[in-house]
Design a protein around this motif. Structure first.
Motif, mmCIF file in Angstrom:
data_model
loop_
_atom_site.group_PDB
_atom_site.id
_atom_site.type_symbol
_atom_site.label_atom_id
_atom_site.label_comp_id
_atom_site.label_asym_id
_atom_site.label_seq_id
_atom_site.Cartn_x
_atom_site.Cartn_y
_atom_site.Cartn_z
ATOM 1 N N THR A 1 0.962 -1.261 -0.152
ATOM 2 C CA THR A 1 -0.027 -0.112 0.099
ATOM 3 C C THR A 1 0.991 1.187 -0.061
ATOM 4 O O THR A 1 1.850 1.185 0.398
ATOM 5 N N LEU A 2 0.388 2.418 -0.227
ATOM 6 C CA LEU A 2 0.995 3.593 -0.481
ATOM 7 C C LEU A 2 1.403 4.037 1.071
ATOM 8 O O LEU A 2 2.591 4.388 1.213
ATOM 9 N N LEU A 3 0.846 3.730 2.088
ATOM 10 C CA LEU A 3 0.910 4.027 3.391
ATOM 11 C C LEU A 3 2.111 3.274 3.591
ATOM 12 O O LEU A 3 3.063 3.858 4.170
ATOM 13 N N LYS A 4 2.081 1.813 3.550
ATOM 14 C CA LYS A 4 3.229 0.954 4.026
ATOM 15 C C LYS A 4 4.517 1.402 3.254
ATOM 16 O O LYS A 4 5.879 1.266 3.892
ATOM 17 N N HIS A 5 4.500 2.020 2.165
ATOM 18 C CA HIS A 5 5.775 2.395 1.676
ATOM 19 C C HIS A 5 6.463 3.468 2.425
ATOM 20 O O HIS A 5 7.585 3.544 2.377
ATOM 21 N N PHE A 6 5.645 3.984 3.235
ATOM 22 C CA PHE A 6 6.408 5.304 4.009
ATOM 23 C C PHE A 6 6.498 4.929 5.682
ATOM 24 O O PHE A 6 7.374 5.229 6.075
ATOM 25 N N THR A 7 5.590 3.926 6.016
ATOM 26 C CA THR A 7 5.892 3.467 7.361
ATOM 27 C C THR A 7 7.051 2.440 7.424
ATOM 28 O O THR A 7 7.521 2.072 8.427
ATOM 29 N N SER A 8 7.467 1.867 6.203
ATOM 30 C CA SER A 8 8.444 1.070 6.117
ATOM 31 C C SER A 8 10.092 1.818 6.080
ATOM 32 O O SER A 8 10.863 1.158 6.326
ATOM 33 N N LEU A 9 9.902 3.032 6.108
ATOM 34 C CA LEU A 9 11.260 3.943 6.195
ATOM 35 C C LEU A 9 11.999 3.745 7.586
ATOM 36 O O LEU A 9 11.226 3.599 8.417
ATOM 37 N N LYS A 10 13.102 3.828 7.346
ATOM 38 C CA LYS A 10 14.018 3.684 8.726
ATOM 39 C C LYS A 10 13.906 5.114 9.414
ATOM 40 O O LYS A 10 14.412 5.939 8.818
ATOM 41 N N ARG A 11 12.831 5.377 10.212
ATOM 42 C CA ARG A 11 12.556 6.730 10.538
ATOM 43 C C ARG A 11 13.341 7.352 11.657
ATOM 44 O O ARG A 11 13.156 8.643 12.175
ATOM 45 N N ASN A 12 14.033 6.629 12.390
ATOM 46 C CA ASN A 12 14.860 7.168 13.680
ATOM 47 C C ASN A 12 14.054 7.778 14.653
ATOM 48 O O ASN A 12 13.172 7.255 14.998
ATOM 49 N N LYS A 13 14.307 8.902 14.895
ATOM 50 C CA LYS A 13 13.432 9.753 15.837
ATOM 51 C C LYS A 13 12.516 10.657 14.949
ATOM 52 O O LYS A 13 11.977 11.671 15.759
ATOM 53 N N VAL A 14 12.518 10.679 13.827
ATOM 54 C CA VAL A 14 11.788 11.676 13.144
ATOM 55 C C VAL A 14 10.220 11.033 13.087
ATOM 56 O O VAL A 14 9.919 9.846 12.564
ATOM 57 N N ARG A 15 9.282 11.756 13.512
ATOM 58 C CA ARG A 15 7.785 11.440 13.507
ATOM 59 C C ARG A 15 7.149 11.535 12.205
ATOM 60 O O ARG A 15 7.679 12.195 11.337
ATOM 61 N N LEU A 16 6.131 10.516 11.833
ATOM 62 C CA LEU A 16 5.445 10.580 10.636
ATOM 63 C C LEU A 16 3.979 10.786 10.954
ATOM 64 O O LEU A 16 3.330 10.093 11.777
ATOM 65 N N THR A 17 3.589 11.759 10.004
ATOM 66 C CA THR A 17 2.126 11.832 9.806
ATOM 67 C C THR A 17 1.658 11.811 8.694
ATOM 68 O O THR A 17 2.372 12.030 7.607
ATOM 69 N N VAL A 18 0.353 11.288 8.455
ATOM 70 C CA VAL A 18 -0.132 11.090 7.190
ATOM 71 C C VAL A 18 -1.543 11.761 7.033
ATOM 72 O O VAL A 18 -2.287 11.778 8.176
ATOM 73 N N ALA A 19 -1.918 12.002 5.940
ATOM 74 C CA ALA A 19 -3.446 12.421 5.826
ATOM 75 C C ALA A 19 -3.952 11.770 4.364
ATOM 76 O O ALA A 19 -3.493 11.438 3.465
ATOM 77 N N GLY A 20 -5.231 11.800 4.561
ATOM 78 C CA GLY A 20 -6.086 11.157 3.508
ATOM 79 C C GLY A 20 -7.144 10.408 4.052
ATOM 80 O O GLY A 20 -6.761 9.090 4.288
ATOM 81 N N ASN A 21 -8.476 10.707 3.846
ATOM 82 C CA ASN A 21 -9.727 9.616 4.323
ATOM 83 C C ASN A 21 -9.501 9.354 5.643
ATOM 84 O O ASN A 21 -9.956 8.090 5.887
ATOM 85 N N ILE A 22 -9.051 10.164 6.448
ATOM 86 C CA ILE A 22 -9.156 9.738 7.958
ATOM 87 C C ILE A 22 -10.303 10.505 8.647
ATOM 88 O O ILE A 22 -10.193 11.705 8.941
ATOM 89 N N LYS A 23 -11.296 9.863 8.769
ATOM 90 C CA LYS A 23 -12.662 10.470 8.911
ATOM 91 C C LYS A 23 -13.563 10.138 10.174
ATOM 92 O O LYS A 23 -14.379 10.916 10.453
ATOM 93 N N ASN A 24 -13.234 9.058 10.679
ATOM 94 C CA ASN A 24 -13.757 8.493 11.698
ATOM 95 C C ASN A 24 -12.924 8.010 12.933
ATOM 96 O O ASN A 24 -11.760 7.727 12.557
ATOM 97 N N GLY A 25 -13.456 7.696 13.911
ATOM 98 C CA GLY A 25 -12.774 7.304 15.164
ATOM 99 C C GLY A 25 -11.921 5.843 15.123
ATOM 100 O O GLY A 25 -10.814 5.804 15.045
ATOM 101 N N GLN A 26 -12.414 4.930 14.113
ATOM 102 C CA GLN A 26 -11.879 3.796 13.662
ATOM 103 C C GLN A 26 -10.799 4.036 12.706
ATOM 104 O O GLN A 26 -9.664 3.292 12.793
ATOM 105 N N ASP A 27 -10.851 4.951 11.706
ATOM 106 C CA ASP A 27 -9.813 5.308 11.077
ATOM 107 C C ASP A 27 -8.480 5.674 11.847
ATOM 108 O O ASP A 27 -7.730 5.428 11.599
ATOM 109 N N VAL A 28 -9.069 6.553 12.699
ATOM 110 C CA VAL A 28 -7.925 7.004 13.551
ATOM 111 C C VAL A 28 -6.871 6.019 14.011
ATOM 112 O O VAL A 28 -5.711 5.950 14.195
ATOM 113 N N HIS A 29 -7.822 5.120 14.837
ATOM 114 C CA HIS A 29 -7.130 4.113 15.635
ATOM 115 C C HIS A 29 -6.582 3.084 14.642
ATOM 116 O O HIS A 29 -4.994 2.659 14.933
ATOM 117 N N HIS A 30 -7.067 3.066 13.530
ATOM 118 C CA HIS A 30 -6.289 1.875 12.456
ATOM 119 C C HIS A 30 -4.919 2.519 11.954
ATOM 120 O O HIS A 30 -3.896 1.861 12.027
#
Length: 358
Positions: free
Chosen positions: A265-294
């Motif tokens: 998935t597009l999301l997995k392409h970026f969560t798989s980066l070696k992020r060290n201490k850099v925080r990651l946020t994403v946007a796109g179709n996060i519209k409900n409580g369950q989306d937030v938790h997922h």
């Protein structure tokens, strides 16, 4: 470990976010035409801070007058803007909210009539009637991004985000379809990304290590190549100058458009980066409580909320109280949007979008 949205989040610069909700930088067209903040835009953002967003980001704010991307855009290119920004940052901070301004330049995407000058870009572009910047003008653009960040710090903001997404000027430099330069800002990927890295390095140097610094990237559309954007993201992480990456995915659940990258998935392409201490946020179709938790439990540090933040000024509060909260669906009435703190110009802007207003 299960990540809950109410858990505070520490950035390596030392700033702590009280929860995992960020208001996305949303075009709202509510400022004055000279870039000064209006009370209407102040109220719209203040309501989101009161609604318990841990971080509120302004709409894209242009760092040069020629970089204006839409009517009613908030500006940060002049000291005349500082008074309004001081009022905004202090208002957001008073609600226990991190205040961040997004630094922006539309480049060739400045619509006709919005700027008096000819639009500019990495290279001449006949379709958009844009002229390519000279080398000196590229250096001035870099310096104006950096000076805007310093102006933001002096205005009381906790940090800035550099807008390198959505086909605006930094993306125009990154794109091999748009950038045809023959100097050190064109050609291979490192050269095409040079402007972004020089801006980031300059901001960190002048604003210090305790200033929150993020970069927004988008991996598709506008001539972007997912593989190249991932390389840039990893370099930004490895160079240890930024605190967070903000990836605009359009839809956090989608597969890449490019057949070459459909292995995940597009999301997995970026969560798989070696992020060290850099925080990651994403946007796109996060519209409900369950989306937030997922999304949070898909190895994302905090969520960037767009439409749901328009529909509910207190979306974080509602999700924290009910993990199964379901956002209202579009279309909605103008009166509903007024109750949620939107001014008439913002409502008019949304009216041009299909399926938003009844």
């Amino acid at each position: 470990m299960l990540i809950l949205p109410e858990i505070p989040l520490a950035f390596k610069c030392g700033i702590e976010m009280k929860n995992r909700f960020m208001l996305a930088p949303l075009t709202n067209t509510q400022s004055f035409e000279d870039g000064r903040l209006s009370d209407v835009e102040l109220n719209w953002l203040a309501m989101r801070a009161k609604g318990q967003f841990g971080l509120v980001m302004t709409a894209a704010s242009h760092v040069q007058e020629v970089g204006k991307g839409f009517s009613g855009q908030l500006g940060i290119f002049s000291d005349k803007h500082i008074k309004g920004h001081q009022k905004l940052s202090s208002t957001l901070n008073a609600e226990g909210c991190i205040a961040v301004i997004q630094l922006h330049h539309a480049g060739m995407r400045s619509p006709k009539g919005v700027i008096a000058q000819q639009a500019v870009s990495a290279s001449d572009n006949e379709e958009h009637n844009a002229k390519g910047l000279s080398l000196n003008e590229v250096h001035q653009l870099r310096n104006d991004f950096i000076e805007a960040a310093l102006r933001a710090k002096e205005s009381g903001y906790d940090g800035v985000e550099v807008h390198g997404a959505h086909g605006y000027i930094i993306s125009q430099f990154i794109s091999k379809e748009i950038n045809h330069r023959k100097d050190n800002y064109g050609g291979n990927l490192l050269n095409r990304a040079r402007l972004l890295f020089e801006i980031v390095d300059g901001i960190r140097k002048i604003c210090g290590r305790n200033f929150l610094l993020g970069v927004r990237l988008s991996p598709e559309r506008f001539g972007m190549d997912l593989g190249e954007i991932k390389q840039i993201a990893q370099l930004l992480i490895d160079e240890d100058q930024i605190d967070f990456l903000d990836i605009s995915l359009w839809d956090c659940y989608k597969m890449p458009d490019d057949e070459n990258y459909k292995d995940q998935t597009l999301l997995k392409h970026f969560t798989s980066l070696k992020r060290n201490k850099v925080r990651l946020t994403v946007a796109g179709n996060i519209k409900n409580g369950q989306d937030v938790h997922h999304i949070l439990n898909s190895d994302v540090d905090f969520v960037s909320i767009g439409k749901a933040g328009i529909l509910h000024h207190d979306f974080p509060k509602k999700v924290l109280e009910d993990s199964n909260f379901i956002s209202n669906v579009l279309p909605v009435t103008k009166d509903y949007l007024r109750q949620e703190g939107l001014g008439e110009k913002f409502i008019s802007y949304l009216e041009s979008k299909p399926g938003v207003i009844k």
